[in-house]
Structures are given as structure tokens and as C-alpha cells.
Motif scaffolding. Structure first.
Motif, short mmCIF file in Angstrom:
data_model
loop_
_atom_site.label_atom_id
_atom_site.label_comp_id
_atom_site.label_asym_id
_atom_site.label_seq_id
_atom_site.Cartn_x
_atom_site.Cartn_y
_atom_site.Cartn_z
N UNK A 137 -5.62 -17.93 1.25
CA UNK A 137 -5.13 -17.01 0.22
C UNK A 137 -3.96 -16.19 0.76
N UNK A 138 -4.09 -15.72 1.98
CA UNK A 138 -3.04 -14.93 2.62
C UNK A 138 -1.73 -15.73 2.72
N UNK A 139 -1.82 -16.94 3.20
CA UNK A 139 -0.63 -17.78 3.37
C UNK A 139 -0.05 -18.21 2.02
N UNK A 140 -0.91 -18.41 1.03
CA UNK A 140 -0.43 -18.80 -0.30
C UNK A 140 0.43 -17.70 -0.90
N UNK A 141 -0.04 -16.47 -0.79
CA UNK A 141 0.74 -15.35 -1.34
C UNK A 141 2.01 -15.13 -0.53
N UNK A 142 1.92 -15.26 0.78
CA UNK A 142 3.11 -15.12 1.64
C UNK A 142 4.18 -16.13 1.23
N UNK A 163 3.98 -8.83 8.83
CA UNK A 163 3.09 -7.75 9.29
C UNK A 163 2.13 -7.34 8.18
N UNK A 164 2.66 -7.25 6.95
CA UNK A 164 1.81 -6.91 5.81
C UNK A 164 0.68 -7.92 5.65
N UNK A 165 1.01 -9.19 5.77
CA UNK A 165 0.00 -10.22 5.56
C UNK A 165 -0.95 -10.35 6.75
N UNK A 220 -11.78 8.55 4.63
CA UNK A 220 -11.90 7.74 5.84
C UNK A 220 -12.97 6.67 5.69
N UNK A 221 -13.84 6.81 4.68
CA UNK A 221 -14.86 5.80 4.43
C UNK A 221 -14.29 4.56 3.77
N UNK A 222 -13.07 4.66 3.26
CA UNK A 222 -12.45 3.54 2.56
C UNK A 222 -11.63 2.68 3.51
N UNK A 223 -11.74 1.37 3.33
CA UNK A 223 -10.94 0.45 4.15
C UNK A 223 -9.45 0.60 3.85
N UNK A 224 -9.12 1.03 2.63
CA UNK A 224 -7.71 1.17 2.26
C UNK A 224 -7.02 2.28 3.03
N UNK A 225 -7.79 3.19 3.59
CA UNK A 225 -7.20 4.27 4.40
C UNK A 225 -6.46 3.71 5.61
N UNK A 226 -6.86 2.53 6.05
CA UNK A 226 -6.32 1.97 7.30
C UNK A 226 -5.30 0.86 7.07
N UNK A 227 -4.84 0.74 5.82
CA UNK A 227 -3.79 -0.23 5.50
C UNK A 227 -2.87 0.37 4.47
N UNK A 228 -1.60 0.58 4.84
CA UNK A 228 -0.60 1.12 3.93
C UNK A 228 0.51 0.09 3.78
N UNK A 229 0.50 -0.71 2.71
CA UNK A 229 1.54 -1.73 2.54
C UNK A 229 2.95 -1.16 2.54
N UNK A 230 3.09 0.06 2.00
CA UNK A 230 4.41 0.68 1.96
C UNK A 230 4.95 0.97 3.34
N UNK A 231 4.12 1.51 4.21
CA UNK A 231 4.55 1.80 5.58
C UNK A 231 4.93 0.52 6.31
N UNK A 232 4.21 -0.55 6.05
CA UNK A 232 4.48 -1.81 6.73
C UNK A 232 5.72 -2.52 6.19
N UNK A 233 5.80 -2.65 4.88
CA UNK A 233 6.85 -3.47 4.28
C UNK A 233 8.16 -2.71 4.08
N UNK A 234 8.09 -1.43 3.76
CA UNK A 234 9.30 -0.66 3.49
C UNK A 234 9.80 0.05 4.75
N UNK A 235 8.89 0.77 5.42
CA UNK A 235 9.29 1.53 6.60
C UNK A 235 9.22 0.73 7.89
N UNK A 236 8.40 -0.31 7.91
CA UNK A 236 8.27 -1.13 9.12
C UNK A 236 7.41 -0.49 10.19
N UNK A 237 6.57 0.47 9.81
CA UNK A 237 5.70 1.16 10.77
C UNK A 237 4.33 0.52 10.79
N UNK A 238 3.85 0.21 11.98
CA UNK A 238 2.53 -0.43 12.14
C UNK A 238 1.54 0.61 12.65
#
Length: 267
Positions: A137-142, A163-165, A220-238
Motif C-alpha cells: 500500500x505504501x509503495x502503491x501510493x508513493x 521520508x513521508x512514506x 501523546x496517547x495518539x500515534x498521530x502525535x509522532x508523525x507530522x506529514x507537513x514537517x516531513x514533506x514541506x519542511x523536510x524535518x525528521x
């Protein structure tokens, strides 16, 4: 029967559903990218429009993105922030909810466990079956995003997209682990799948609704707290700390699922 045998058998059973998910996701990505040229030509100030919405809405559906004129920022808002984090994440949690509970429901688990395989190996094998599914699924969307960007003659930062994927794949694996634990705990598929989706969806909302409040720590209980697509794809921050948390949470949940299933009475 070993873990890889269980994983191979389970993955083969899920191939048809996986193909359907990939087709739907690629179609969604294609339609989203196809709209971008007209989006850029619009006279509407989308940044000003979004600022008029509550902060909770912005946190849930926009994330950290402030520039919508680039394809990267547009994709974060229209594809990764909602479709990837919430819908695809919920799908994998839902699918994993049937990994163990499905065998119990069908009363086929006893036929498996009479063979020389421990319950822990059984659970680990089920978990491993979902890893290639996540990768497909990851590679298909990429591939859909790269091809789509090329078709509309738009450049996209390939390293950041990878990096996002990569991090997004870890997030989906963590969602699988959530579903696996629910599947090991509940004796019925529907309960397990409902609990898995409830955790992913509920914590997604929790993370969004507690932004800039006294209860932000609950996010902090949410998994989404540890993944920010905007920081990765727009800002390039990991966020390496976030990556470490996703890996650690996945490992803990798989161990807990194995331990819970070891102690379950299947009679």
C-alpha cells in the motif's frame, strides 16, 4: 509450522482485499493531484479561509502546513493528513482486528495450535503477514504521487516524499499492532475490529482536540502525535524521537498481544 509459514498463508488470504485498497488509494491520489492545477489558479485565499476555522479543525485536517501553493503542502492537506493518517491507518487497524479473533471465531485456531507452534509464534506470524501488506500500500501510493506529479508537470521533492512514506509505513505498522492487540484480547472479530478503529480514530481526535489546551499531554496517547506529514514533506524535518516512539510502541503492543493470547482460555 513457523512464523513465516503463518505469515505467508495469511498474506495470501488477504491479497484480493489488498488489491482493492491499492486501487482505491491510487485513484484517490490521482484525482487529488489532477485537481491541483485548478486549485492553484483559484482566486480564493485558502490560507486565510482555514485560519477562520477553529484550531482543532486546523490541527486535524491541516497539521503544520501554512503554504498551500506548493504541491507538497497541497498533498499534505488533501491526502496525507486525513486519508493517510486516519482512513488508511484505521483500515489497517481494522484488518488486523481479525488476525487472531478471526481464527477463534471460525474455531480454526485449535487446528493450528495442535501443530508444533506456540501461541506466541502464532501471533507473531499473524503480525508479520501484515508487513508486506503495509509495504504494498505504501509503495502503491508513493508511485501514484510520483507519476501523478509528472503527469501535471509539477516537481516534487523526492527525498522528502520518501521520508513521508518511510515514517508513514512505521505509523501503519503501529496501527496494525493496535489491531493485533485488540484481536488477541477479544473473542469476536467485530468487537476486536470495533475496538481497534475506536482506538485509532479516538486518539486521532484526542490529539486534535487537545491542541493548545491544558490537556495537550493527552495527545501523546495518539500515534498521530509522532508523525507530522507537513514537517516531513514541506519542511523536510525528521522527528527521530517520534520514529523511536512508533517503533517502541509497535514492539510493546506485539509483545502484549502475544502475552494476552498466551493467557487466554480458548475452551
Amino acid at each position: 509450522m513457523r512464523e513465516l509459514d503463518i505469515a505467508s498463508f495469511e498474506f495470501a488470504r488477504r491479497r484480493r482485499g489488498l488489491v482493492i485498497v491499492c486501487v482505491l488509494l491510487v485513484a484517490t491520489a490521482g484525482l487529488t493531484i489532477a485537481v491541483f492545477p485548478s486549485f492553484g489558479e483559484s482566486d480564493i485565499d485558502f490560507a486565510e479561509l482555514l485560519e477562520s476555522y477553529p484550531e482543532e479543525f486546523q490541527a486535524a485536517f491541516v497539521g503544520s502546513v501554512t503554504d498551500f501553493s506548493s504541491l507538497e503542502g497541497y498533498l499534505v492537506v488533501e491526502l496525507y493528513q486525513l486519508v493517510w493518517l486516519l482512513i488508511v491507518g484505521s483500515y489497517f487497524a481494522y484488518a488486523a482486528g481479525s488476525l487472531v479473533a478471526g481464527e477463534v471465531d471460525r474455531q480454526s485456531v485449535e487446528l493450528v495450535l495442535v501443530r508444533p507452534v506456540s501461541r506466541t509464534r502464532f501471533v507473531v506470524g499473524k503480525f508479520l503477514a501484515m508487513l508486506p501488506a503495509v509495504a504494498v500500500v505504501d509503495l502503491a501510493l508513493l508511485a501514484a504521487v510520483v507519476v501523478g506529479a509528472g503527469l501535471i508537470d509539477e516537481e516534487i521533492h523526492l527525498t522528502r516524499l520518501l521520508a513521508v512514506h518511510a515514517v508513514g509505513g512505521l505509523y501503519l505498522v503501529a496501527c496494525v499492532a493496535v489491531g493485533l492487540l485488540a484481536s488477541a484480547f477479544f473473542g469476536r472479530v467485530r468487537r476486536a475490529q470495533g475496538a481497534a478503529i475506536g482506538v485509532v480514530f479516538g486518539t486521532f481526535l484526542l490529539d486534535s482536540l487537545t491542541v493548545d489546551t491544558d490537556y495537550e499531554f493527552l495527545g501523546a496517547l495518539s500515534l498521530t502525535r509522532y508523525l507530522d506529514p507537513g514537517e516531513l514533506l514541506v519542511a523536510g524535518d525528521v522527528d527521530w524521537g517520534g520514529i523511536a516512539v512508533l517503533v517502541a510502541v509497535t514492539c510493546v503492543l506485539v509483545v502484549l498481544a502475544a502475552e494476552v493470547f498466551e493467557r487466554r482460555d480458548l475452551s
